[in-house]
Design an enzyme around this catalytic site. Structure first.
Site: not given
Ligand code: GLY
Ligand code: MN
Ligand code: MN
Length: 439
Positions: A42, A245, A262, A273, A352, A356, A363, A386, A390, A407, A409
């Site tokens: 609950d 991730h 991140d 982000d 990647h 975005h 996103h 970003e 890697y 990374r 970003e």
């Molecule tokens: N934190 C998700 C991305 O960087 O797309």
């Molecule tokens: Mn991002």
């Molecule tokens: Mn991110």
């Protein structure tokens, strides 16, 4: 003197959607908010309104539906929970239809209990229904039932809408270009997340755990009034940074490793982000600095490519060109830049995209192409930049770079002149990071 009534940004967006509906032939839009979700037995997850519903209403309660009726006299109508003093004693304030109507500027509001019966009346003899079919099967069934209830009255002369529009297509176009209210909230979300990243840089030291650093973020986010993280923070020490991730956030941080974080927060629904990568012990090693500066250079090239008239993929292409050359220089790859790009061998280390859309969803909504072409950037669009690199261990990879994951970003708003970096006060030059960590 002609004094125009002040209307909220949410009312303005409703009127804008109603205009677009009218131009496309009119009809009725039905936009439900998100259901509450049970976490276990609950206990619920913290409640978060549906982004489309929030965009058009700002109304925070679950069990609510917005109905918009296009026409010469467009109408916006809310269905929501009734006031209920017993429930309010346990769970808190409810606006109730009358209170919601007044506070949020709807033309009318009704009890959610009346929704199914009223919907069939509202849909009768309308040319079109605007709805996000396929988003939620329970809602699909509810809408189908209302349409069938109208069809059952055919012999009484009622007609069901002949056209179904996916209302998301129109709303996505609107959400893609942020208004002043949205930009202010995104600036706040960026500022708070930036403060949290600076706090983390000062807190981090060998022997601390990833989750302890994560706790610094949650503390700073809430302390400064952000309601939630915008997504599960990634706090990835050493080799964990090469798991894109990674969210376990449960390992000890080692002297000599990098830490990739991140993490962004949400302010009144709007996300930031941000990713920063920095050394656990406060000093970049030579190979770490080589990879870091490469990614930073790629990011600078991507940001320089953001301006009105450029297309969505231009920043990515700019970043990839720098990264490809750098991977060759660092002896991670062989061949010419053009070959590395054409054959996509760079994807082994950069798999990647660079950007975005960013907004109510991390996103965010919005098409990335317009027809065949990548979308042209317009003032008011917000996107991340970003790039990363890697490097997993491999026989053909110089050992000095094994397990380095970087990374960087930032969040960027396209302006008439070029772009603004919303996350500008989060250090990213090596000297600036080392100076902050030494404090
Ligand atoms: N934190 C998700 C991305 O960087 O797309
Ligand atoms: Mn991002
Ligand atoms: Mn991110």
């Amino acid at each position: 003197m002609n004094i125009l009534p002040r209307i909220s940004p949410f009312q303005q967006r409703r009127l804008s959607l109603l205009d677009r509906m009218q131009v496309a032939g009119g009809g009725v839009a039905v936009i439900p908010t998100a259901p509450e979700r049970i976490r276990n037995r609950d206990t619920s997850f913290p409640y978060r309104a549906d982004s489309y519903f929030h965009y058009l209403t700002g109304f925070p309660e679950p069990e609510a539906v917005l109905v918009l009726i296009a026409g010469d006299q467009p109408q916006s109508m809310l269905f929501c929970r009734d006031k209920d003093i017993d429930k309010e004693i346990w769970d808190g304030f409810r606006y109730g239809p009358a209170g919601a109507c007044e506070a949020f500027g709807f033309d009318a509001a009704h009890s959610i209990k009346e929704f199914d019966a009223k919907l069939a009346e509202l849909l009768a003899d309308q040319p079109a229904l605007w709805f996000s079919l396929g988003h939620d099967s329970a809602w699909d069934a509810r809408i189908t039932a209302a349409l069938n209830a109208v069809r059952a009255q055919t012999r009484s002369g009622k007609r069901a809408p002949a056209v179904l529009h996916d209302v998301r297509a129109t709303l996505d176009e609107m959400r893609l270009v942020k208004d002043g209210h949205e930009i202010t909230l995104m600036q706040q979300a960026a500022r708070i997340a930036g403060a949290a990243h600076r706090r983390a840089m000062q807190f981090t030291a060998p022997g601390k755990f990833e989750h302890e650093v994560e706790a610094e973020f949650l503390h700073e986010f809430r302390r400064q009034g952000s309601q939630y993280p915008a997504y599960t923070p990634i706090v990835a020490g050493g080799a964990n940074a090469c798991v894109l991730h990674y969210v376990d956030n449960n390992r000890a941080l080692k002297d000599g490793d990098l830490l990739l974080i991140d993490a962004g927060c949400e302010v009144d629904g709007y996300a930031s982000d941000i990713t920063r990568t920095f050394p656990v012990n406060g000093r970049f090693s030579g190979p770490q600095a080589d990879v870091y500066d490469l990614v930073l250079e790629a990011q600078a090239a991507a940001i320089a490519a953001i301006q009105p008239g450029a297309n969505f993929l231009d920043p990515h292409n700019a970043a990839v060109r720098i990264l490809a050359q750098g991977m060759i220089d660092l002896k991670l790859l062989e061949g010419s830049v053009d070959t590395v790009i054409e054959t996509e061998t760079y994807k082994r280390f950069y798999m990647h995209r660079t950007s975005h859309w960013l907004g109510l969803d991390v996103h965010d909504a919005g098409e990335y192409r317009s027809g065949e072409a990548w979308r042209a950037l317009l003032p008011g669009m917000a996107l991340t930049v970003e790039p990363g690199c890697y490097i997993r261990p491999g026989d053909d990879v110089p050992e000095a770079f094994w397990n380095i994951g970087v990374r960087i970003e930032d969040d960027v708003l396209v302006t008439a002149e070029g772009c603004d970096i919303l996350t500008i006060d989060t250090p990213k030059k090596i000297a600036a990071i080392e100076a902050l960590m030494a404090k």
